[in-house]
Design an enzyme around this catalytic site. Structure first.
Site, PDB file in Angstrom:
ATOM      1  N   GLU A   1       1.159  -1.274   0.160  1.00 22.54           N
ATOM      2  CA  GLU A   1       0.131  -0.115  -0.111  1.00 22.54           C
ATOM      3  C   GLU A   1       0.910   1.294   0.015  1.00 22.54           C
ATOM      4  O   GLU A   1       0.612   2.302  -0.645  1.00 22.54           O
ATOM      5  CB  GLU A   1      -0.893   0.079   1.234  1.00 22.54           C
ATOM      6  CG  GLU A   1      -1.902   1.377   1.300  1.00 22.54           C
ATOM      7  CD  GLU A   1      -2.764   1.556   0.182  1.00 22.54           C
ATOM      8  OE1 GLU A   1      -3.347   2.515   0.286  1.00 22.54           O
ATOM      9  OE2 GLU A   1      -3.047   0.491  -0.636  1.00 22.54           O
TER      10      GLU A   1
ATOM     11  N   HIS B   1     -12.083   5.292  -8.423  1.00 20.18           N
ATOM     12  CA  HIS B   1     -10.483   5.392  -8.227  1.00 20.18           C
ATOM     13  C   HIS B   1     -10.001   4.771  -9.486  1.00 20.18           C
ATOM     14  O   HIS B   1      -8.844   5.326  -9.977  1.00 20.18           O
ATOM     15  CB  HIS B   1     -10.108   4.926  -6.835  1.00 20.18           C
ATOM     16  CG  HIS B   1      -8.803   5.372  -6.422  1.00 20.18           C
ATOM     17  ND1 HIS B   1      -8.086   6.385  -6.735  1.00 20.18           N
ATOM     18  CD2 HIS B   1      -7.888   4.371  -5.986  1.00 20.18           C
ATOM     19  CE1 HIS B   1      -7.173   6.502  -6.458  1.00 20.18           C
ATOM     20  NE2 HIS B   1      -6.600   5.225  -6.144  1.00 20.18           N
TER      21      HIS B   1
ATOM     22  N   HIS C   1      -4.695  -8.292 -17.101  1.00 22.13           N
ATOM     23  CA  HIS C   1      -6.109  -8.036 -17.458  1.00 22.13           C
ATOM     24  C   HIS C   1      -6.267  -6.457 -17.164  1.00 22.13           C
ATOM     25  O   HIS C   1      -7.037  -5.878 -18.068  1.00 22.13           O
ATOM     26  CB  HIS C   1      -7.098  -8.972 -16.872  1.00 22.13           C
ATOM     27  CG  HIS C   1      -8.179  -9.025 -17.349  1.00 22.13           C
ATOM     28  ND1 HIS C   1      -8.599  -9.277 -19.029  1.00 22.13           N
ATOM     29  CD2 HIS C   1      -9.525  -8.825 -16.951  1.00 22.13           C
ATOM     30  CE1 HIS C   1      -9.822  -9.174 -19.154  1.00 22.13           C
ATOM     31  NE2 HIS C   1     -10.475  -8.623 -17.949  1.00 22.13           N
TER      32      HIS C   1
ATOM     33  N   HIS D   1       2.559   1.767  -3.302  1.00 28.82           N
ATOM     34  CA  HIS D   1       1.495   2.496  -4.235  1.00 28.82           C
ATOM     35  C   HIS D   1       1.618   3.948  -3.953  1.00 28.82           C
ATOM     36  O   HIS D   1       1.241   4.802  -5.111  1.00 28.82           O
ATOM     37  CB  HIS D   1       0.260   1.614  -4.203  1.00 28.82           C
ATOM     38  CG  HIS D   1      -0.741   2.224  -4.996  1.00 28.82           C
ATOM     39  ND1 HIS D   1      -0.701   2.318  -6.473  1.00 28.82           N
ATOM     40  CD2 HIS D   1      -2.123   2.561  -4.672  1.00 28.82           C
ATOM     41  CE1 HIS D   1      -1.844   2.847  -6.857  1.00 28.82           C
ATOM     42  NE2 HIS D   1      -2.543   2.861  -5.802  1.00 28.82           N
TER      43      HIS D   1
ATOM     44  N   HIS E   1     -20.545  -8.669 -16.567  1.00 34.07           N
ATOM     45  CA  HIS E   1     -19.133  -8.642 -16.893  1.00 34.07           C
ATOM     46  C   HIS E   1     -19.166  -9.405 -18.163  1.00 34.07           C
ATOM     47  O   HIS E   1     -18.439  -8.841 -19.148  1.00 34.07           O
ATOM     48  CB  HIS E   1     -18.363  -8.724 -15.916  1.00 34.07           C
ATOM     49  CG  HIS E   1     -17.077  -8.281 -16.197  1.00 34.07           C
ATOM     50  ND1 HIS E   1     -16.699  -6.809 -17.026  1.00 34.07           N
ATOM     51  CD2 HIS E   1     -15.866  -9.001 -16.390  1.00 34.07           C
ATOM     52  CE1 HIS E   1     -15.318  -7.131 -17.129  1.00 34.07           C
ATOM     53  NE2 HIS E   1     -14.777  -8.192 -16.839  1.00 34.07           N
TER      54      HIS E   1
END
Length: 383
Positions: free
Chosen positions: A73, A137, A310, A76, A249
């Site tokens: 975290e 986000h 992906h 990032h 999806h």
């Protein structure tokens, strides 16, 4: 201008790294690796040593201190902060560039988006991974990448279509291109909604889900907003809602693949310039790669690095489609200008003077060169 191009290129590469690391953080369930913001357990660095872990646990007794998740975290966050500083530098440099091609406007939009993206990152933590905030986000990161790619495109050494052939057929393909853009945005939103609600690992059979899924499918459950929970980590929706999200999806993937493939084939068939063909080919390759990665996610039960790829491929596909649409617009505008130069507007004509013939100039010439003889008058002596 060269330094500006270099800065935008480096920032574009950094944005790709931030998107990939953000996906890795989310997929390793490290989104709440640090329960506070902007620090981590009250520190600027994640707790790694035993003494730091004990202090963090004492300060946040309800949190489970995981050094691995906390490190993911914080890395990032620091990379995202560096990305924000790079965007600020782009905005400052753009003020010194000459006007034109929308560079200043794009830089201002990038700065506004990165500030909002930082706020979304904070809300993601403080609201404990609320799915709506997580999807927003995700969209913010994808939008940053697309705008950076568009800015780099506009900073090319020469105008984008200066040396390209005229493309008279592309104007008719622009509605299909915008439809593909809208469909891709909807599919990305469905993918983000699937991930944010931890629905990616619900169905493992093709083409849609396990037998009996249609009896439990519910659009209302798929788009219900789970509010009022203390935390949204690991999902709060029941199986019926998650399965419905996952199936939507997959259906969206089929629709998006059909629309994007049609656009790629038509652009490849009608494009005359090499740049348009390369962009169309890039969209087609990324689309094929994305479909393949999606199938591997289903068959392999969402392998970590495949899922990260992906996510990253979807971001690259969106940015490349934006560049294709921009190139199509520029080529269509060039075709209109070329047509106006080739067939200028007809000048107003004036009716011919009946006394001077059909051509006024020719009549004047005849009048001065071949005057009619004056009528002869009789001499007084002849009378």
């Amino acid at each position: 201008m060269r330094r500006a191009r270099w800065l935008v290129t480096a920032t574009l590469a950094l944005a790709l790294a931030v998107i990939a690391l953000g996906a890795y953080t989310r997929l390793t369930d490290a989104g709440l690796g640090c329960p506070d913001w902007p620090g981590c357990y009250g520190r600027l660095t994640p707790p790694v040593h035993d003494t730091h872990i004990a202090a963090a646990q004492a300060r946040f007794p309800d949190a489970e201190v995981d050094p691995f998740k906390a490190r993911n975290e914080m890395v990032h966050r620091y990379l995202a902060g560096l990305l924000g500083l790079c965007v600020l530098a782009i905005f400052i440099v753009s003020r010194r560039l000459p006007r034109g091609r929308g560079v200043r406007g794009l830089a201002a939009l990038l700065l506004a988006l990165v500030v909002f993206q930082a706020a979304l990152g904070m809300w993601t933590v403080t609201m404990n991974l609320m799915p709506v905030v997580v999807v927003a986000h995700l969209f913010g990161g994808f939008g940053l990448l697309a705008l950076l790619a568009l800015l780099r495109f506009e900073l090319r050494p020469e105008p984008p279509v200066a040396m390209e052939p005229v493309e008279p057929r592309l104007a008719r393909l622009l509605p299909l291109a915008w439809l593909a853009f809208a469909v891709l945005l909807a599919q990305i939103a469905l993918g983000g909604w699937t991930s944010a609600n931890y629905a990616a690992a619900v169905c493992y059979q093709l083409p849609f889900c396990e037998s009996g899924w249609s009896a439990q499918f519910s659009l209302r459950a798929a788009f219900s907003l789970p509010l009022g929970h203390e935390t949204y980590e690991f999902g709060v929706l029941p199986y019926e809602a998650r399965m419905s999200i996952h199936v939507l999806h997959r259906i969206g993937a089929l629709v998006a693949t059909g629309v994007l493939a049609s656009l790629v084939l038509l652009c490849w068939r009608h494009a005359a310039g090499a740049r348009l063909r390369r962009l169309a080919a890039a969209v087609g390759v990324l689309l094929a790669l994305q479909v393949t990665l999606g199938l591997i996610n289903v068959i392999g039960q969402v392998p970590l690095f495949n899922a990260v790829a992906h996510n990253l491929t979807a971001a690259c596909l969106l940015a490349t489609l934006v560049l294709l649409i921009r190139q199509m617009q520029a080529s269509a505008a060039q075709s209109r200008r070329s047509a106006q130069r080739t067939h200028p507007a007809a000048r107003p004509t004036f009716p011919a003077d009946p006394g001077m013939g059909a051509d006024r100039g020719c009549g004047l010439a005849r009048e001065w060169t071949d005057p009619e003889p004056l009528p002869s008058r009789a001499s007084p002596l002849s009378r």
